[in-house]
Design an enzyme around this catalytic site. Structure first.
Site, PDB file in Angstrom:
ATOM      1  N   CYS A   1      -2.602  -3.028  -3.421  1.00  0.00           N
ATOM      2  CA  CYS A   1      -3.870  -2.895  -2.714  1.00  0.00           C
ATOM      3  C   CYS A   1      -4.956  -2.423  -3.679  1.00  0.00           C
ATOM      4  CB  CYS A   1      -3.684  -1.876  -1.590  1.00  0.00           C
ATOM      5  SG  CYS A   1      -5.180  -1.426  -0.711  1.00  0.00           S
TER       6      CYS A   1
ATOM      7  N   CYS B   1       0.820  -1.207   0.000  1.00  0.00           N
ATOM      8  CA  CYS B   1       0.000   0.000   0.000  1.00  0.00           C
ATOM      9  C   CYS B   1       0.857   1.260   0.000  1.00  0.00           C
ATOM     10  CB  CYS B   1      -0.856   0.059   1.265  1.00  0.00           C
ATOM     11  SG  CYS B   1      -2.031  -1.266   1.439  1.00  0.00           S
TER      12      CYS B   1
ATOM     13  N   CYS C   1      -2.968   4.945   2.604  1.00  0.00           N
ATOM     14  CA  CYS C   1      -4.070   3.993   2.450  1.00  0.00           C
ATOM     15  C   CYS C   1      -4.967   4.006   3.689  1.00  0.00           C
ATOM     16  CB  CYS C   1      -3.542   2.584   2.226  1.00  0.00           C
ATOM     17  SG  CYS C   1      -4.854   1.395   1.836  1.00  0.00           S
TER      18      CYS C   1
ATOM     19  N   CYS D   1      -6.048   1.522  -2.279  1.00  0.00           N
ATOM     20  CA  CYS D   1      -5.232   2.719  -2.533  1.00  0.00           C
ATOM     21  C   CYS D   1      -4.514   2.688  -3.882  1.00  0.00           C
ATOM     22  CB  CYS D   1      -4.225   2.937  -1.405  1.00  0.00           C
ATOM     23  SG  CYS D   1      -2.884   1.731  -1.322  1.00  0.00           S
TER      24      CYS D   1
END
Length: 182
Positions: free
Chosen positions: A63, A32, A36, A66
């Protein structure tokens, strides 16, 4: 080891660090941006990468929330990851909320994508995995029905017996007895 400064950036979802590093979560194999808004992982499960391409090279998936690579994650690939999470965690009390945390996506989107790709909800697939494991345990062990139910994440024995009957048309005890005689 995560420094206090890196940890603070993650905890505070600080966008100022988004172009400096990515954090990867060892337990979920997902990485991430510091900004995030997914649930904060345990500090000891985090690896920090200042080469922004390195997490993918190390086998981590971006992810879905994000989008640290600014690319949309393929639904089929994500459904496979969700399947892996279900297979590895079937014995836990795995709610849709927990599953969405592990797969780094929203509950509704996760449910929709998984159903679209597999024709099953995550909850249906989880129960099928549990029943398959229960069947194998009944065939290959001398564990009690109660022990097997607990081992597959269904500590309520009555519920386990009812679900097993729905899947296999007989109780776990009948299944075991029938297959011992074969």
């Amino acid at each position: 080891m995560v420094t206090n400064k890196e940890w603070q950036a993650i905890v505070e979802n600080d966008e100022a660090y988004d172009d400096l590093f990515r954090y990867a979560v060892k337990t979920t194999k997902i990485f991430c941006r510091p900004s995030c808004h997914s649930r904060i992982p345990n500090k000891e499960n985090i690896e920090i990468y200042y080469d922004l391409n390195e997490p993918e090279k190390q086998g981590y998936r971006p992810c879905k929330r994000c989008r640290p690579t600014d690319e949309v994650i393929d639904d089929v690939m994500w459904a496979k990851e969700i399947e892996t999470i279900l297979q590895q965690n079937y014995q836990l009390n795995l709610t849709l909320e927990e599953l969405s945390y592990l797969a780094r996506g929203s509950e509704s989107h996760l449910r929709h994508v998984f159903k679209k790709v597999t024709n099953q909800t995550p909850q249906q697939r989880l129960m099928a995995i549990r029943m398959d494991h229960a069947k194998r345990e009944l065939l290959n062990s001398t564990k009690t029905i109660k022990e097997i139910a607990a081992d597959i994440g269904l500590p309520n024995v009555s519920y386990f017996i009812r679900k097993f009957g729905e899947y296999y048309g007989q109780s776990p005890k009948q299944f075991r007895l029938h297959n011992e005689q074969s």
